[in-house]
Scaffold this active site. Structure first.
Site, mmCIF file in Angstrom:
data_model
loop_
_atom_site.group_PDB
_atom_site.id
_atom_site.type_symbol
_atom_site.label_atom_id
_atom_site.label_comp_id
_atom_site.label_asym_id
_atom_site.label_seq_id
_atom_site.Cartn_x
_atom_site.Cartn_y
_atom_site.Cartn_z
ATOM 1 N N ARG A 48 3.289 11.550 -13.089
ATOM 2 C CA ARG A 48 2.522 11.250 -14.297
ATOM 3 C C ARG A 48 3.074 12.194 -15.344
ATOM 4 O O ARG A 48 3.195 13.398 -15.115
ATOM 5 C CB ARG A 48 1.035 11.446 -14.045
ATOM 6 N N ASP A 51 -0.801 -0.386 -15.042
ATOM 7 C CA ASP A 51 -0.971 -0.755 -16.452
ATOM 8 C C ASP A 51 -0.656 0.402 -17.391
ATOM 9 O O ASP A 51 -0.151 0.184 -18.495
ATOM 10 C CB ASP A 51 -2.340 -1.382 -16.725
ATOM 11 N N SER A 107 1.726 2.753 -16.974
ATOM 12 C CA SER A 107 3.179 2.800 -17.098
ATOM 13 C C SER A 107 3.695 1.663 -17.974
ATOM 14 O O SER A 107 4.606 1.843 -18.775
ATOM 15 C CB SER A 107 3.828 2.671 -15.724
ATOM 16 N N ASP A 164 -4.137 -1.486 -6.392
ATOM 17 C CA ASP A 164 -5.459 -2.015 -6.754
ATOM 18 C C ASP A 164 -5.483 -3.506 -7.077
ATOM 19 O O ASP A 164 -6.526 -4.097 -7.176
ATOM 20 C CB ASP A 164 -5.989 -1.300 -8.003
ATOM 21 N N ARG A 181 -24.218 0.602 15.158
ATOM 22 C CA ARG A 181 -24.297 1.452 13.974
ATOM 23 C C ARG A 181 -24.071 0.685 12.683
ATOM 24 O O ARG A 181 -23.590 -0.433 12.682
ATOM 25 C CB ARG A 181 -23.178 2.488 14.041
ATOM 26 N N GLU A 186 -14.751 2.426 -5.151
ATOM 27 C CA GLU A 186 -15.092 3.751 -5.688
ATOM 28 C C GLU A 186 -15.696 3.671 -7.089
ATOM 29 O O GLU A 186 -16.448 4.545 -7.489
ATOM 30 C CB GLU A 186 -13.866 4.681 -5.678
ATOM 31 N N HIS A 199 -6.583 8.522 0.519
ATOM 32 C CA HIS A 199 -5.169 8.261 0.278
ATOM 33 C C HIS A 199 -4.451 7.505 1.390
ATOM 34 O O HIS A 199 -3.330 7.062 1.189
ATOM 35 C CB HIS A 199 -4.438 9.573 -0.035
ATOM 36 N N GLN A 211 5.444 -12.755 18.853
ATOM 37 C CA GLN A 211 5.494 -13.117 17.431
ATOM 38 C C GLN A 211 4.206 -13.717 16.876
ATOM 39 O O GLN A 211 3.995 -13.718 15.675
ATOM 40 C CB GLN A 211 6.595 -14.155 17.191
HETATM 41 P P1 ADP Z 1 -0.271 3.700 -13.699
HETATM 42 O O1 ADP Z 1 1.042 3.234 -14.227
HETATM 43 O O2 ADP Z 1 -0.313 3.676 -12.207
HETATM 44 O O3 ADP Z 1 -1.416 2.987 -14.370
HETATM 45 P P2 ADP Z 1 -0.771 6.075 -15.333
HETATM 46 O O4 ADP Z 1 -1.846 5.427 -16.115
HETATM 47 O O5 ADP Z 1 -0.988 7.458 -14.852
HETATM 48 O O6 ADP Z 1 -0.397 5.252 -14.010
HETATM 49 O O7 ADP Z 1 0.568 6.041 -16.205
HETATM 50 C C1 ADP Z 1 1.760 6.584 -15.723
HETATM 51 C C2 ADP Z 1 2.545 7.208 -16.840
HETATM 52 O O8 ADP Z 1 2.840 6.226 -17.844
HETATM 53 C C3 ADP Z 1 1.821 8.301 -17.596
HETATM 54 O O9 ADP Z 1 1.900 9.539 -16.943
HETATM 55 C C4 ADP Z 1 2.576 8.329 -18.910
HETATM 56 O O10 ADP Z 1 3.787 9.037 -18.783
HETATM 57 C C5 ADP Z 1 2.878 6.855 -19.127
HETATM 58 N N1 ADP Z 1 1.854 6.263 -20.004
HETATM 59 C C6 ADP Z 1 0.654 5.776 -19.675
HETATM 60 N N2 ADP Z 1 -0.026 5.322 -20.757
HETATM 61 C C7 ADP Z 1 0.764 5.544 -21.806
HETATM 62 C C8 ADP Z 1 0.639 5.313 -23.232
HETATM 63 N N3 ADP Z 1 -0.457 4.745 -23.765
HETATM 64 N N4 ADP Z 1 1.673 5.670 -24.019
HETATM 65 C C9 ADP Z 1 2.789 6.221 -23.492
HETATM 66 N N5 ADP Z 1 2.947 6.484 -22.180
HETATM 67 C C10 ADP Z 1 1.974 6.138 -21.340
#
Ligand code: ADP
Length: 794
Positions: A84, A115, A117, A162, A197, A260, A294, A673
């Site tokens: 991250r 989302d 990333s 997810d 249970r 969660e 995890h 199989q």
């Molecule tokens: P995931 O991709 O699993 O949803 P994250 O939400 O932690 O995981 O996003 C992963 C990485 O993507 C972040 O650490 C950051 O570097 C980048 N990122 C996420 N949101 C944004 C954003 N709005 N603008 C720029 N980079 C972002």
């Protein structure tokens, strides 16, 4: 004076990155992108540790060669790392990233992540022109340096356990994660039943209840909490009532699954502990909480995730190469069985709107935005926990006697599908009737004996079938034509109003015989539905049969283990024989998921040229390996690929020709199989398909006369997945499956949807194509198996 970048590379350079939370299948993406890019005449670069690598540059962005991704398919997590990255959230971080891309000569990025990333990716692309301009203004790069990089190409792939991205049915990793959850709950299942249970199992999903809902369906949980559909006030009473009812009917275990991110209608968090206390205090149940944490992320990828990551990786490279400056950034998605491209930003925006709808307490909208199938699944699940709710019963005159029969070899999913059909019937007031031991069972019936082969099914009997492999009511290959007369008499005697046939090609053939028998026998003038269930996946009218996913996962495990077994001796080739009858589906798909060196199918057959070429390729492969890869190599051969070139013979030929440089062994997993418990995908699709069948019967045939039924071609159908849709296709009529789609001799569909995928298996394993080189003049033909190639790589 601005620093200058190296001259742009001669070949296109495509970067591949995994980002955000890791998910099983990410390695499959990297392998597929790297090899497809190289195959298409481009260069591939890995960006290590997600956006960290892009921001830091240097060694964190490195070239990837064909050999570098060997063995990637069977490894968990992501081998190129993920992180991250805070710096990338801010413009200065993205400015550095842009500079590093240009310094490395990369103008296209394939990003696999969630989302977050993908949001970052889209932001990067939209800012790109201003970023590179700023680099020039700040004197970091020269104007001519940025000239070849005016347009940045970005393609997203959704890697997330997810399954939380809108616009795609599945994300890379979600089925592997579901597999981990189901294994854990199945284990809890046994101990729960032993001690009578209760268990409250918490699974991942902060804003998305996909894992929780699918786990509840796949394990027959008594109650589920998901963020999109919070329970109404008084949920404690409702949950306790349902569990008390289930217990009073004799159920020995109670399982509640909670996401969660579960909350109530006022967005107050509901915790596993709270649910546990309610069960313990109100029902006096001995209850335990299990938080899976995890473990859900880990493990090697299941078949579906290997398939999805491989095929989407190929599609991502194609999307890069076809993009124009005007094309919006795509994300590669899947709808049912079809890989598609969607607008990245639209999908991200839609996903965010689900979270917003939950925040605004607009839960109907949240369910609707998730996608239609998600709410269908939820409704279907409710059917299975409310079999005795009078509210959903139909009036007497609309109720049917629905017979269910299993035909052919057992396949994972037969039991859960039957259970779902039974649940639907009981909920609606129909009578579910099981025909035991297939048509021969029916033909040997004893009407005067209470335990004859035709029996009404009680919920207490059917409920535990949710995760059972094989066929509890018994299956048989025998056909109605073995004794059509008695079969028709039994239909009359037991007053069947409809028949659900669960099975493979034999089920299809049986339905066809009954349909044709309608001319002679009135009792056959009832609706007939074939629900395909066979490991071979060779039923006309569908691209997916229940049980095939279970079998593929079992074969995958077998191949991974056997390959691993070669690590001490190195230099070993395994020739593995698969089931599949006269269809190469199983062999080809297993080949795709394990990265087999060659796959032999009945469709293509085996000839000497092919064997000679493959053995030569093996030699070359071992030569290039230089001991780098310790694991064995795999060749898959379908059981009926050739009468002459048997599995043992091929293994012997390889041994002989290897002249001591490597060894080979034949292996036959045989009936192993079929698999043990059905895979989660087979379980959840069983529910969905069986309930669709029952709804179809009700919608189309309630109150329809026998003759009207016989006159309607849609009264004898196969339910199937075709491309992006679930469809019912008629058996009879000039356009029906029997006349147009069935290769009766070879017992498979005339056109097999998976056939083009064999090229992907070959290309990604580097297997040369038979007609690649003219044996006489040595001329190399352009190989366009994956679409146009830019230039042939060396
Ligand atoms: P995931 O991709 O699993 O949803 P994250 O939400 O932690 O995981 O996003 C992963 C990485 O993507 C972040 O650490 C950051 O570097 C980048 N990122 C996420 N949101 C944004 C954003 N709005 N603008 C720029 N980079 C972002």
């Amino acid at each position: 004076m601005a620093a200058s970048a190296p001259p742009p590379p001669k070949k296109r350079r495509i970067g591949v990155m995994t980002s955000g939370g890791d998910s099983p299948g990410m390695n499959g993406v990297v392998r597929s992108v790297v090899r497809t890019a190289i195959y298409k005449g481009c260069e591939a670069y890995a960006i290590h540790e997600g956006y960290e690598g892009l921001v830091n540059g240097g060694d964190m962005i490195s070239p990837m060669h064909w050999e570098d991704v060997r063995g990637y398919l069977s490894k968990g997590g992501t081998l190129i790392g993920t992180a991250r990255c805070k710096a990338f959230m801010e413009r200065p971080g993205r400015l550095k990233a842009a500079k590093n891309m240009i310094l490395k000569g990369i103008d296209a990025l394939v990003i696999c992540g969630g989302d977050g990333s993908l949001t970052g990716a889209d932001k990067f692309r939209s800012e790109w022109p201003s970023l590179i301009e700023e680099l020039v203004k700040a004197g970091e790069l020269n104007a001519q340096d940025i000239e070849p990089y005016k347009h940045l190409n970005i393609v997203g792939l959704v890697g997330s356990i997810d399954n939380d991205l809108s616009g795609t049915d599945a994300t890379i990793g979600c089925y592997s994660s579901l597999g981990q959850i189901c294994n854990a709950v199945d284990s809890v299942f046994d101990t729960a039943a032993s001690h009578q249970r209760g268990f409250v199992v918490e699974v991942m999903g902060r804003h998305c209840g996909w894992l929780a809902l699918m786990a509840a369906i796949a394990t027959g949980a008594d109650y589920v909490f998901i963020p999109e559909k919070p329970p109404s006030a008084g949920w404690e009473d409702q949950m306790c009532n349902i569990i008390t009812k289930h217990r009073s009917r004799g159920k020995r275990r109670s399982i509640v699954i909670i996401a969660e991110g579960a909350c109530d209608e006022n967005l107050n968090k509901i915790t596993a502990k709270q649910v546990n206390d309610v069960l313990a205090n109100r029902l006096n149940l001995d209850t335990r909480v299990t938080v899976l944490g995890h473990t859900q992320r880990g493990g090697t990828a299941c078949f579906y995730d290997r398939w999805l990551s491989t095929m989407q990786g190929v599609e991502a490279v194609n999307a890069v190469l076809e993009a124009t400056p005007e094309t919006p950034s795509p994300v590669i998605t899947i709808r049912e069985n079809k890989i598609e491209r969607s607008n990245l930003m639209d999908c991200v925006a839609l996903t965010k709107s689900v979270a917003k709808a939950i925040e605004a307490k607009d839960f109907d909208r949240a369910m609707h935005l998730r996608d239609v199938e998600f709410s269908d699944y939820f409704e279907s699940y409710l059917m299975t926990i409310s079999t005795d709710s009078p509210k959903l019963r139909l009036p007497e005159n609309q109720r049917m006697r629905v017979a269910i029969v299993h035909v052919g070899a057992p396949a994972g999913g037969m039991n859960p599908a039957t259970r779902a059909a039974v649940a639907y019937c009981l909920t609606r007031g129909h009578t579910p009737i099981a025909i035991h031991n297939g048509f021969p069972g029916l033909q040997r019936h004893h009407a005067d004996q209470p335990l004859g082969s035709v029996r009404e099914v009680k919920w207490l009997d059917a409920d535990p079938w949710v995760n059972e492999g094989g066929s509890e009511i018994g299956t048989n290959r025998g056909l109605p034509s073995d004794d059509l007369e008695t079969t028709a008499k039994c239909f009359e005697l037991y007053k069947f109003d409809a028949l659900l046939l669960v099975g493979g090609f034999e089920a299809f053939a049986a339905a066809s015989e009954i349909r044709k028998g309608r001319e002679k026998y009135d009792s056959f003038k009832i609706p007939l539905i074939v629900l395909p269930a066979t490991v071979s996946n060779n039923v006309p009218g569908t691209e997916y049969s229940l049980g095939s996913d279970t079998c593929l996962n079992t074969l995958l495990e077998f191949c991974d283990n056997i390959r691993q077994s070669a690590s001490s001796s190195r230099r070993r080739v395994f020739v593995i024989e698969t089931h599949g009858g006269r269809s190469g589906y199983l062999a080809t798909m297993t080949g795709l998921a394990v990265g087999a060196l060659a796959v032999y199918t009945p469709e293509e057959g085996i000839n000497l040229h092919m064997l000679a070429r493959d053995i030569e390729y093996l030699r070359e492969n071992f030569r290039n390996d230089r001991g780098a890869s310790r694991a064995g190599k795999i060749i898959l051969r379908n059981e009926k690929a050739s009468e002459t070139y048997t599995t043992n013979l091929i293994a012997d030929m390889i041994k002989e020709e290897a002249r001591g440089r490597f060894e080979s062994r034949a292996a036959n997993p045989g009936h192993y199989q079929q698999g043990g418990k059905p895979s989660p995908m087979d379980r959840i699709r069983s529910l969905r398909m069986a309930i669709k069948c029952m709804e179809y019967l009700e919608d189309k045939f309630t109150g329809v006369t026998k003759q009207a039924c016989a006159d309607d071609p849609m009264s004898a159908v196969v339910i199937g997945i075709l491309g992006s849709e679930v469809v019912f296709s008629p058996l009879g009529g000039p356009d029906g499956l029997e006349a147009t789609q069935t290769n009766w001799k070879e017992r498979r569909p005339k056109s097999e949807f998976w056939f083009p995928m064999r090229d992907t298996v070959d290309i990604l394993s580097g297997r040369p194509k038979a007609d690649d080189t003219c044996h006489e003049c040595g001329k190399v033909y352009v190989d366009n198996r994956l679409g146009p190639v830019i230039s042939r790589s060396s």
